[in-house]
Each structure stands twice: as C-alpha cells, then as structure tokens.
Scaffold this motif. Structure first.
Motif, short mmCIF file in Angstrom:
data_model
loop_
_atom_site.label_atom_id
_atom_site.label_comp_id
_atom_site.label_asym_id
_atom_site.label_seq_id
_atom_site.Cartn_x
_atom_site.Cartn_y
_atom_site.Cartn_z
N ALA A 1 39.56 28.53 42.36
CA ALA A 1 39.47 29.83 43.03
C ALA A 1 40.35 30.87 42.35
O ALA A 1 39.96 32.04 42.23
CB ALA A 1 39.88 29.68 44.49
N PHE A 2 41.54 30.48 41.87
CA PHE A 2 42.41 31.51 41.31
C PHE A 2 41.83 32.08 40.02
O PHE A 2 42.09 33.21 39.66
CB PHE A 2 43.86 31.01 41.14
CG PHE A 2 44.12 30.24 39.87
CD1 PHE A 2 44.46 30.91 38.70
CD2 PHE A 2 44.04 28.87 39.86
CE1 PHE A 2 44.70 30.20 37.53
CE2 PHE A 2 44.28 28.16 38.71
CZ PHE A 2 44.61 28.83 37.54
N PHE A 3 40.99 31.30 39.35
CA PHE A 3 40.30 31.79 38.15
C PHE A 3 39.38 32.95 38.51
O PHE A 3 39.46 34.04 37.97
CB PHE A 3 39.42 30.68 37.56
CG PHE A 3 40.05 29.91 36.47
CD1 PHE A 3 41.31 29.39 36.62
CD2 PHE A 3 39.38 29.69 35.28
CE1 PHE A 3 41.90 28.66 35.61
CE2 PHE A 3 39.95 28.96 34.27
CZ PHE A 3 41.21 28.45 34.44
N SER A 4 38.47 32.66 39.45
CA SER A 4 37.48 33.69 39.77
C SER A 4 38.16 34.89 40.42
O SER A 4 37.77 36.03 40.18
CB SER A 4 36.34 33.14 40.63
OG SER A 4 36.82 32.31 41.62
N GLN A 5 39.20 34.66 41.21
CA GLN A 5 39.89 35.78 41.87
C GLN A 5 40.69 36.62 40.86
O GLN A 5 40.65 37.84 40.90
CB GLN A 5 40.83 35.26 42.96
CG GLN A 5 40.10 34.73 44.17
CD GLN A 5 39.33 35.82 44.92
OE1 GLN A 5 39.77 36.95 45.02
NE2 GLN A 5 38.16 35.47 45.44
N ALA A 6 41.40 35.97 39.97
CA ALA A 6 42.19 36.73 38.98
C ALA A 6 41.25 37.53 38.08
O ALA A 6 41.51 38.68 37.74
CB ALA A 6 43.06 35.79 38.16
N LEU A 7 40.14 36.92 37.71
CA LEU A 7 39.16 37.62 36.88
C LEU A 7 38.56 38.81 37.63
O LEU A 7 38.38 39.88 37.06
CB LEU A 7 38.03 36.65 36.50
CG LEU A 7 38.03 36.21 35.05
CD1 LEU A 7 39.28 35.46 34.69
CD2 LEU A 7 36.81 35.36 34.76
N ALA B 1 46.35 38.21 38.36
CA ALA B 1 45.51 39.38 38.03
C ALA B 1 46.35 40.42 37.28
O ALA B 1 45.89 41.01 36.29
CB ALA B 1 44.92 39.97 39.30
N ALA B 2 47.59 40.62 37.72
CA ALA B 2 48.44 41.65 37.09
C ALA B 2 48.88 41.24 35.69
O ALA B 2 48.92 42.06 34.77
CB ALA B 2 49.66 41.94 37.98
N GLY B 3 49.19 39.96 35.51
CA GLY B 3 49.57 39.46 34.19
C GLY B 3 48.42 39.64 33.21
O GLY B 3 48.60 40.08 32.06
N LEU B 4 47.24 39.35 33.70
CA LEU B 4 46.03 39.49 32.88
C LEU B 4 45.78 40.97 32.55
O LEU B 4 45.46 41.32 31.41
CB LEU B 4 44.87 38.93 33.72
CG LEU B 4 43.59 38.55 33.05
CD1 LEU B 4 43.84 37.65 31.86
CD2 LEU B 4 42.69 37.82 34.07
#
Ligand SMILES: [Fe+2]
Ligand SMILES: [Fe+2]
Length: 282
Positions: free
Chosen positions: A201-207, A224-227
């Motif tokens: 889930a953190f993949f799809s959410q961060a993306l 998300a912010a690091g990305l």
C-alpha cells in the motif's frame, strides 16, 4: 478531444500486451518468503535475459566496488541484496513497456529511464542521510514513480504526444494537463495499477502523492515527500526527461527534517553518486 482513461479497460489491455507482472509477482513472492534463498531468486532470474543483464550490469558497476568481476548470477544476487533485487525486478517489468516505444518530440523512453534512475539514487541517498525509512524502498519508489507516464506513452500515444507538447509550453503543470486530457494524472494511474498488481500500500500511496506530498495521508507523507524532493532535485539539474521543476516549499524540508541550507550539499553528493552509476545507465 480528451480521451478518458477507463482503468478496467486498461487493466485488460495491459494484461494482454504486457504479461510481465506475472514474473514480477513470482519475484515479489520469493523475496517476501522467509524460506526463499538466493537459489530461489536465481532460478527466476536466469530464464529472463533482460533481468539477468540488468542484474549483472548493476553488480559490475563501480557503485558496488568490484567492477568487471561478477559473472555469476548467484554472487550478483548476494552482492546486491534481496531488496535491491526486488527494485530491479519491478523496474525491469515496467521497463518492458519501452520495448515497443519509439521516440516522440520532447520525450524518449531512454530519457525517462535515466530520470527514474536519478530519482531512485537521490531518494535512497536522502533516506540514508536523513533517516527517512528503508533506503531500498526509497530506491524502488524512485525507479517507479513515473510508471504512469510509461503507461500513457505506451497505450495512449496520440494523447501523450499532445500532453508533452503542452507541457513544454509551461502554462500548466503536467498533472493538470493530464487530468484535463485523461481524467486522471500519471500518479493516480500508477496508484490504480499498483494496487491491482498487489504491490504494498505504501508504494501506491507514495506514488499517488509524489506531486503533492502534503496532501498524502499521514502514514505515507514522508515517503511521498522524500520522493517529491528527489524528483525536483533531479529535474533542477536536468538529469534525463523531466517536466519543468516545481517549487519546493519550506514545509517539505521541515516535514523531512532536512535543513534548507543542505540543498546544495545534497545536489553535489547526488552528482557524485550518478557518476558512479554511469555503467548502469548505458
Ligand atoms: Fe511524476
Ligand atoms: Fe519524475
């Protein structure tokens, strides 16, 4: 004339044209299985020429300290570690989209690949230096963050050409243009597909929030912010394809616990890392 993306229809199209997520699923299952070992992974990799090539190229890059020495897949797997293998498998799967691609004005698959590697290296570096979370997870997120663009490029070529040319006019941001054309932007598109492919889930959410990290649910906001920060830094130095850089507000720095004054230092360190990864980028 806008072409609205129908996610259900797109999923079927992708399954037909692009069966690789099944290999990805196998690899994810193997790396997440506590009983899996290097042999399990080796047996999946060795039948996939593109994965084998990527694995050996990366293991032999100066980044890992033994350039030109690794000829054995098993040793390469041990050297890189399972997390990086996972990143590699995911990216190789996504990268298969490029196989059918030809360049269009203002965009090439190769340049987007270069941008994605840049963001991966930068995100990993930020995660390590500022303790944002698991470094390899940040690397994987960086590799995948613009996967939605690849899908647009592969499956909606005519609209994508129009979007890229409007992006270069710099009147509106890329996600705004995409939403007007497709009814969703590349971040939302990736979120749907990654959830469908059972990625964490953190993949799809961060993306999903890599262009507006402050809107992300709290538990995914750091990723998300690091990305976002890595994406912007890579765009600022024009490394590979990128839409025009967006402003990095002080709120992003304070969310990540990074002093504003560190910006130049981070950029310099990133340039050194990219030099070391030159082989991987060829
Ligand atoms: Fe993006
Ligand atoms: Fe990007």
């Amino acid at each position: 004339m806008p072409v609205k993306i129908d996610v259900k229809e797109l999923e079927t199209k992708i399954q037909n044209v692009f069966p690789l997520p099944q290999i990805l699923e196998k690899i994810m299952r193997a790396v997440n299985d506590p009983d899996a070992n290097a042999t399990t992974i080796e047996n999946i990799f060795k039948y996939e020429p593109s994965l084998t090539l990527k694995l050996l190229t990366l293991a032999n890059s100066a980044y890992f300290g033994v350039p030109g020495k690794i000829t054995n897949i098993r040793i390469a797997i041990t050297l890189l570690g399972l997390n990086l293998i996972k990143s590699l498998a995911i990216h190789a799967s996504v990268n298969e989209f490029f196989r059918f691609g030809t360049n269009i004005p203002g965009f090439s698959g190769q340049e987007l690949w270069k941008h994605s590697v840049g963001v991966a290296v930068c995100a990993k570096m930020l995660a390590r230096d500022y303790k944002l979370g698991n470094c390899e997870d940040f690397f994987t997120l960086g590799i995948l963050h613009d996967a939605g663009l690849i899908i647009e490029y592969q499956f909606f070529r005519a609209s994508f050409i129009a979007i890229v040319s409007r992006m270069h006019e710099r009147k509106k941001s890329l996600p705004e243009i995409e939403r007007a054309e497709f009814g969703m932007d590349h971040a939302e598109l990736a979120q749907h597909l990654f959830a469908k492919w059972n990625l964490p889930a953190f993949f799809s959410q961060a993306l999903r929030y890599h262009h507006d990290p402050l809107q992300a649910p709290e538990s995914f906001r750091t990723h998300a912010a690091g990305l976002f920060l890595a994406d912007q830094l890579v765009r600022q130095i024009n490394f590979g394809f990128g839409c025009p850089a967006e402003p990095i507000t002080p709120a992003i720095f304070s969310l990540l616990g990074i002093p504003l004054g560190d910006l130049e230092k981070v950029k310099q360190e990133f340039l050194l890392q990219i030099d070391e990864l030159a082989l991987f980028l060829q």
